[in-house]
Design a protein around this motif. Structure first.
Motif, mmCIF file in Angstrom:
data_model
loop_
_atom_site.group_PDB
_atom_site.id
_atom_site.type_symbol
_atom_site.label_atom_id
_atom_site.label_comp_id
_atom_site.label_asym_id
_atom_site.label_seq_id
_atom_site.Cartn_x
_atom_site.Cartn_y
_atom_site.Cartn_z
ATOM 1 N N MET A 1 0.862 -1.330 0.232
ATOM 2 C CA MET A 1 -0.011 -0.183 -0.091
ATOM 3 C C MET A 1 1.049 1.266 0.006
ATOM 4 S SD MET A 1 -2.824 1.205 -0.022
ATOM 5 C CE MET A 1 -4.025 -0.077 0.271
ATOM 6 N N ASP A 2 1.972 1.297 0.727
ATOM 7 C CA ASP A 2 2.869 2.492 0.726
ATOM 8 C C ASP A 2 3.382 2.799 -0.577
ATOM 9 O OD1 ASP A 2 2.427 2.574 3.364
ATOM 10 O OD2 ASP A 2 4.316 1.572 4.034
ATOM 11 N N LYS A 3 3.509 1.431 -1.208
ATOM 12 C CA LYS A 3 4.211 1.928 -2.710
ATOM 13 C C LYS A 3 3.151 2.792 -3.432
ATOM 14 C CE LYS A 3 3.856 -1.421 -5.828
ATOM 15 N NZ LYS A 3 4.169 -2.443 -6.808
ATOM 16 N N TYR A 4 1.999 2.294 -3.420
ATOM 17 C CA TYR A 4 0.894 2.945 -4.242
ATOM 18 C C TYR A 4 0.743 4.651 -3.481
ATOM 19 C CZ TYR A 4 -0.263 -1.771 -5.898
ATOM 20 O OH TYR A 4 -0.163 -2.812 -6.279
ATOM 21 N N ILE A 5 0.893 4.886 -2.422
ATOM 22 C CA ILE A 5 0.650 6.169 -1.922
ATOM 23 C C ILE A 5 1.831 6.977 -2.377
ATOM 24 C CG2 ILE A 5 0.920 7.516 0.143
ATOM 25 C CD1 ILE A 5 -0.555 4.907 1.631
ATOM 26 N N ASP A 6 3.079 6.454 -2.333
ATOM 27 C CA ASP A 6 4.144 7.148 -2.941
ATOM 28 C C ASP A 6 3.942 7.568 -4.589
ATOM 29 O OD1 ASP A 6 5.446 7.004 -0.333
ATOM 30 O OD2 ASP A 6 6.610 5.106 -0.865
ATOM 31 N N LYS A 9 1.687 10.351 -4.624
ATOM 32 C CA LYS A 9 2.059 11.704 -4.184
ATOM 33 C C LYS A 9 3.272 12.091 -5.045
ATOM 34 C CE LYS A 9 1.838 10.806 0.942
ATOM 35 N NZ LYS A 9 2.735 10.565 1.967
ATOM 36 N N LYS A 10 4.056 11.220 -5.882
ATOM 37 C CA LYS A 10 5.009 11.575 -6.865
ATOM 38 C C LYS A 10 4.594 12.033 -8.032
ATOM 39 C CE LYS A 10 9.368 9.897 -8.883
ATOM 40 N NZ LYS A 10 9.074 10.349 -10.307
ATOM 41 N N THR A 88 -1.200 5.365 -10.691
ATOM 42 C CA THR A 88 -1.420 4.285 -9.537
ATOM 43 C C THR A 88 -2.163 2.995 -10.336
ATOM 44 O OG1 THR A 88 -1.667 6.258 -7.687
ATOM 45 C CG2 THR A 88 -2.370 3.929 -7.312
#
Length: 300
Positions: A1-6, A9-10, A88
């Motif tokens: 999940m953190d990967k998708y959030i990053d 954001k990016k 995403t």
């Protein structure tokens, strides 16, 4: 999940930097910001020089609203949600493929780099336009999608900028349905896409312009102002329930699948949809309309 959030954001920072670059760099021909402005000004000059509806003002009804829509939908909407959502979703799709031991290259039918550039662009254009033609039909046939599409059909006087008056949800639907077909062919670079985009923007602007053109025999291939105005007609033909002339760039699909309808000169027909008298007139309320309105059948 953190990967998708990053990734999400990016995407914001990357697109913001890209947008700033577009504003200050005039040294590349595929500049979408100034490309849109140049195409819009050229078509507006054509409207002024060759007006079809002589009594329509140069600054027609909702001219400035549609101009705002044009820049909001083509640039700011990407910054707000579309690019982040697209990046995403793309990563999620790749991850789903990897679960079954596949990669994007494994499902590609062919790579356009293996073809002559003109043929690759033609295939990309035809696939994109056909998928979008079908998506446009869905916007008219599915009640909850029609509620979003009403924003575009709330135009009461046609002009070039009406082309990009649409609810922010529409490109989400278009891009979602277009993603997999385009993913099946790979190898496009930014300049290839720019050629197709500029062409489709120009045709779309012309379709909505105050021009009485049909391009002669080419009307059976390309959408045109005399054809597209019937798509915006308030009164539909009795034998048609969901609308006519769904073509975005090409009219070809409408003629092939019997949805073409140009009964006579439509210069002075009333535009809109049943009940548009109570439809919101400003940007914010139009954007909020689908969330707070009752779902209605596309057409009666």
């Amino acid at each position: 999940m953190d990967k998708y959030i990053d990734i999400f954001k990016k995407s914001y920072s990357d697109y913001w930097n890209y947008l700033k670059y577009e504003l200050i760099d005039l040294n590349h021909w595929d500049n979408f910001f100034y490309g849109l402005i140049i195409i819009s000004l050229l078509v507006w000059v054509l409207e002024i020089a060759f007006p079809w509806r002589k009594n329509q003002s140069i600054f027609r009804k909702d001219f400035w609203l549609d101009t705002f829509y044009m820049f909001f939908n083509f640039f700011l909407l990407n910054l707000i949600v579309l690019i982040a959502l697209s990046n995403t979703a793309s990563e999620l799709f790749n991850d789903v493929l990897s679960v079954v031991g596949l990669s994007l290259s494994d499902i590609q039918l062919f790579d356009v780099d293996d073809l002559p550039q003109w043929l690759g662009l033609l295939i990309f254009f035809l696939i994109s336009d056909f998928v979008q033609w079908n998506t446009h039909r869905l916007l008219h046939r599915v009640p909850w999608l029609w509620n979003f599409h009403k924003v575009h059909h709330s135009v009461k006087e046609m002009g070039f900028a009406a082309h990009l008056r649409y609810h922010w949800m529409e490109p989400v639907v278009y891009k979602s349905l277009l993603y997999i077909p385009i993913a099946l062919i790979g190898g496009f670079d930014a300049q290839d896409v720019a050629i197709v985009y500029f062409f489709t923007i120009a045709i779309g602007h012309l379709n909505h312009a105050n021009l009485g053109w049909d391009y002669g025999v080419l009307k059976y291939i390309f959408n045109n102002p005399k054809m597209h105005i019937w798509h915006h007609a308030k009164a539909l033909p009795k034998h048609v329930r969901y609308g006519v002339n769904y073509g975005l760039t090409l009219s070809l699909w409408d003629y092939l699948f019997k949805t073409a309808h140009v009964p006579h000169d439509g210069r002075d027909i009333e535009l809109g949809f049943e009940g548009d008298e109570t439809f919101p007139k400003d940007f914010l309320r139009q954007e909020a309309y689908p969330a707070f309105s009752r779902r209605q059948k596309p057409h009666k």
